[in-house]
Design a protein around this motif. Structure first.
Motif, PDB file in Angstrom:
ATOM      1  N   MET A   1     153.096   3.789  19.061  1.00 55.54           N
ATOM      2  CA  MET A   1     152.243   4.794  19.692  1.00 55.54           C
ATOM      3  C   MET A   1     153.038   5.506  20.794  1.00 55.54           C
ATOM      4  N   ALA A  12     147.414   8.856  20.777  1.00 56.21           N
ATOM      5  CA  ALA A  12     147.117   8.342  19.446  1.00 56.21           C
ATOM      6  C   ALA A  12     147.900   9.112  18.387  1.00 56.21           C
ATOM      7  N   TRP A  13     148.174   8.461  17.284  1.00 57.92           N
ATOM      8  CA  TRP A  13     148.983   9.085  16.238  1.00 57.92           C
ATOM      9  C   TRP A  13     148.310  10.299  15.622  1.00 57.92           C
ATOM     10  N   TYR A  14     146.976  10.310  15.662  1.00 65.25           N
ATOM     11  CA  TYR A  14     146.242  11.413  15.064  1.00 65.25           C
ATOM     12  C   TYR A  14     146.020  12.574  16.033  1.00 65.25           C
ATOM     13  N   ASN A  15     146.459  12.421  17.278  1.00 60.92           N
ATOM     14  CA  ASN A  15     146.301  13.481  18.281  1.00 60.92           C
ATOM     15  C   ASN A  15     147.418  14.515  18.102  1.00 60.92           C
ATOM     16  N   LEU A  16     147.074  15.689  17.655  1.00 60.58           N
ATOM     17  CA  LEU A  16     148.073  16.717  17.370  1.00 60.58           C
ATOM     18  C   LEU A  16     148.164  17.781  18.462  1.00 60.58           C
ATOM     19  N   LYS A  17     147.429  17.598  19.540  1.00 65.82           N
ATOM     20  CA  LYS A  17     147.452  18.589  20.612  1.00 65.82           C
ATOM     21  C   LYS A  17     148.771  18.563  21.362  1.00 65.82           C
TER      22      LYS A  17
END
Length: 311
Positions: A1, A12-17
């Motif tokens: 992470m 988080a891995w899914y946070n693309l901001k």
């Protein structure tokens, strides 16, 4: 992470901001000046490492007259491997310990191919002879012949592999091993003649020898001289003074500076030639214009003189 480079907040891995949700800093652009300077520093270090390696490789191969001589004498033993080291003559197939046979005998390459093609049959021959007969001696002689060739080739590549240690003795070691293996190769091949003569006949795969005779050949003595020459030059290089990395880098920088100075001088010379050519062209154009004006003035004067004369 991953974590935020500014506040350390976990991402988080899914946070693309692109911005951190806690401190709001732009993660891709955070501290970009320092990161750019760090990248430049690392790039400079990599270039210095590359130049150091290339300096060493060039110096190892042809940095001095002694090393140029070594480069030549390292390749010369290859000639010895196409000369006949030993002969096994027979009324069927004759054998010659060489890479290329010029008298229609079976060469070491032919024997090696038979070993790979008929491994099980040759293995049975070993057991039948008790590992002390002509087939065993031919195979062992061939094996040591190619091992000798391998180590003399390795000695050359060690000049590059060990370029960081210009006084390394590893090349001398490989030369000695090559010479020892060459002696064993000739010894086993010569023993084949005696063992084959006693046995009357033997076979190495599809190679059949009947009524065997032979022994060491003249080519081996030439090859041995070349092998000792390669070893001697490697010893000379190992004990000779060697330049440091700093000296080699200073020499490289001096060559670069001299090249840049030459290019600058050439550019200045070409610019001066261009300016002189332009000046000469302008002067020629001015001369042409003045000549044309003179001719116009002369023609006009003649016309006026004729007009006055008629009056």
């Amino acid at each position: 992470m991953a974590t935020c480079p500014n506040c350390g907040e976990k991402i988080a891995w899914y946070n693309l901001k692109a911005d951190c949700k806690k401190c709001g800093v732009s993660i891709p652009n955070h501290d970009w000046v320092n990161r750019l300077e760090e990248d430049n520093r690392r790039a400079e270090e990599q270039f210095l490492k590359f130049y150091k390696t290339m300096n060493r490789v060039k110096y190892s191969l042809w940095g001095t007259k002694l090393r140029v001589a070594r480069l030549i004498l390292t390749f010369l033993p290859a000639i010895g491997f196409i000369l006949p080291w030993a002969d096994i003559k027979s009324s069927a197939d004759s054998l010659q310990l060489t890479l290329l046979s010029f008298n229609h005998s079976k060469s070491a390459i032919d024997v090696l191919l038979q070993i790979f093609k008929n491994m099980s049959v040759i293995s049975d021959g070993f057991k039948f002879e008790g590992f002390g007969g002509p087939v065993s001696y031919v195979v062992l002689g061939t094996a040591f012949y190619f091992l000798s060739a391998f180590f003399i080739v390795l000695a050359f590549f060690l000049n590059i592999i060990k370029c960081g240690k210009p006084k390394t003795k590893s090349t001398v070691t490989t030369d000695i091993i090559s010479i020892i293996f060459s002696v064993l190769a000739v010894a086993f091949f010569s023993m084949t003649a005696g063992a084959g003569e006693s046995a009357g006949a033997f076979s190495v795969g599809a190679i059949n020898a009947i009524g065997v005779s032979g022994g060491i050949s003249w080519g081996y003595f030439v090859a041995l001289i070349l092998l000792f020459g390669a070893m001697g030059i490697n010893i000379a290089v190992a004990i000779a003074p060697a330049k440091t990395d700093e000296e080699l880098e200073n020499e490289r920088l001096a060559r670069v500076a001299a090249k840049e100075e030459k290019e600058k001088a050439d550019a200045e010379r070409k610019e001066k030639q261009r300016e002189e050519a332009e000046k000469a062209a302008a002067e020629e154009q001015q001369r042409i214009v003045e000549e044309a004006k003179r001719k116009v003035a002369e023609r006009k004067a003649k016309e006026e003189a004729k007009a006055n004369k008629k009056k």
